[in-house]
Motif scaffolding. Structure first.
Motif, short mmCIF file in Angstrom:
data_model
loop_
_atom_site.label_atom_id
_atom_site.label_comp_id
_atom_site.label_asym_id
_atom_site.label_seq_id
_atom_site.Cartn_x
_atom_site.Cartn_y
_atom_site.Cartn_z
N GLU A 66 40.97 36.79 21.84
CA GLU A 66 41.91 37.34 20.87
C GLU A 66 42.53 36.27 19.97
O GLU A 66 43.06 36.58 18.90
N GLU A 96 38.86 42.15 12.08
CA GLU A 96 39.71 41.60 11.04
C GLU A 96 40.79 40.72 11.64
O GLU A 96 41.11 40.81 12.83
N LEU A 120 44.61 39.50 12.14
CA LEU A 120 45.97 40.01 12.03
C LEU A 120 46.71 39.20 10.98
O LEU A 120 46.38 38.04 10.70
N ARG A 121 47.74 39.80 10.39
CA ARG A 121 48.39 39.18 9.23
C ARG A 121 49.12 37.89 9.57
O ARG A 121 49.16 36.96 8.76
N ARG A 123 44.85 35.36 15.07
CA ARG A 123 44.56 36.38 16.09
C ARG A 123 43.74 37.48 15.44
O ARG A 123 43.90 37.79 14.26
N LEU A 124 42.86 38.08 16.23
CA LEU A 124 42.00 39.16 15.74
C LEU A 124 42.54 40.51 16.18
O LEU A 124 43.26 40.61 17.17
N SER A 125 42.17 41.53 15.42
CA SER A 125 42.49 42.89 15.80
C SER A 125 41.78 43.22 17.11
O SER A 125 40.85 42.53 17.53
N GLU A 126 42.20 44.31 17.74
CA GLU A 126 41.61 44.70 19.03
C GLU A 126 40.11 44.92 18.91
O GLU A 126 39.34 44.62 19.83
N GLU A 127 39.67 45.41 17.75
CA GLU A 127 38.25 45.65 17.54
C GLU A 127 37.50 44.36 17.21
O GLU A 127 36.27 44.31 17.22
#
Length: 239
Positions: free
Chosen positions: A213, A142, A144-145, A135-139
């Motif tokens: 996302e 990067e 997500l962990r 999954r990607l950050s909202e922006e």
């Protein structure tokens, strides 16, 4: 500390054994383990001694890999559209500081499940690709962990999947999955994955038919292949 990944353990062409060959003796097993320690060090990961047995098992069976079934729906100029049928997967989620660490530690556990730590007590067989869900950050800049590493149960075990002894591993029955896929080659790092996601978005242009996302990264080959095959998967929205 990070552990060795699927790409490191998936195969070893020079060391692979045919089923008709004699089992490895202690010296051969030590040599094989030392080889994979060296491979692991190039990825800045540590290979624990407890993986010696599973490495031997995977090496002895590396010539047999069952493909995850799918149907090609459309062959686009820029990518391929596929439908993966419903099926059962063994899944584990890890949230380490680096993407490579998460998939490494996740597959370490899946490998032990595949080799023996299951309710049958036997080697289950390897399927490809192994798929990492991200999954990607909202922006969108990067990852997500939390990364979920998934292994498709071979056809023999689809009706009645062996239960894992590790409570971190869960068996999930997925509904049919429709994806847009594009091949890329080389190492799978956070940097290369973000680059491939951006590139496929540029090729597709504006569309709201796929998720923004969540994505999947499919891995097929081991690190002895200089330009090993991977795929980025964009997930079609449910209609």
């Amino acid at each position: 500390m990070a552990r060795i990944t699927l790409e490191d353990l998936n195969g070893l062409d020079d060391e692979s054994l045919d089923e008709d060959e004699e089992p490895m003796d202690g010296e051969e097993q030590n040599r094989l383990f030392s080889h994979w320690e060296t491979v692991a060090s190039t990825h800045q990961v540590t290979l624990p001694q407890e993986m010696a047995g599973p490495i031997v098992q995977m090496t002895q069976h590396s010539h047999v890999r069952e493909p995850v079934p799918y149907v090609t729906l459309l062959q686009h100029e820029k990518c391929e559209e596929r439908l993966y049928p419903a099926g059962k997967w063994a899944c584990i989620t890890k949230g380490e500081p680096m993407y490579e660490q998460s998939i490494s530690m996740g597959f370490m556990k899946l490998m032990r499940y595949i080799c023996k730590e299951n309710s049958t007590g036997r080697y289950l067989g390897m399927t490809v690709p192994v798929v990492n869900e991200i999954r990607l950050s909202e922006e969108g800049t990067e990852l997500l962990r939390d990364v979920t590493t998934t292994y498709y149960l071979p056809g023999e075990f689809q009706p009645d999947p062996p239960l894992p002894t590790d409570p971190d591993i869960r068996i999930v029955e997925r509904q049919p999955l429709r994806v847009l896929t594009r091949v890329f080659y080389g190492m799978t790092t956070e940097e290369t994955i973000l680059r491939e996601i951006r590139l496929l978005w540029e090729l597709l242009g504006s569309t709201d038919t796929v998720l923004r996302e969540s994505y999947m990264v499919a891995t097929y080959e081991n690190p002895s292949v200089p330009q090993r095959r991977n795929e980025i998967w964009f997930i079609r929205r449910a209609e």
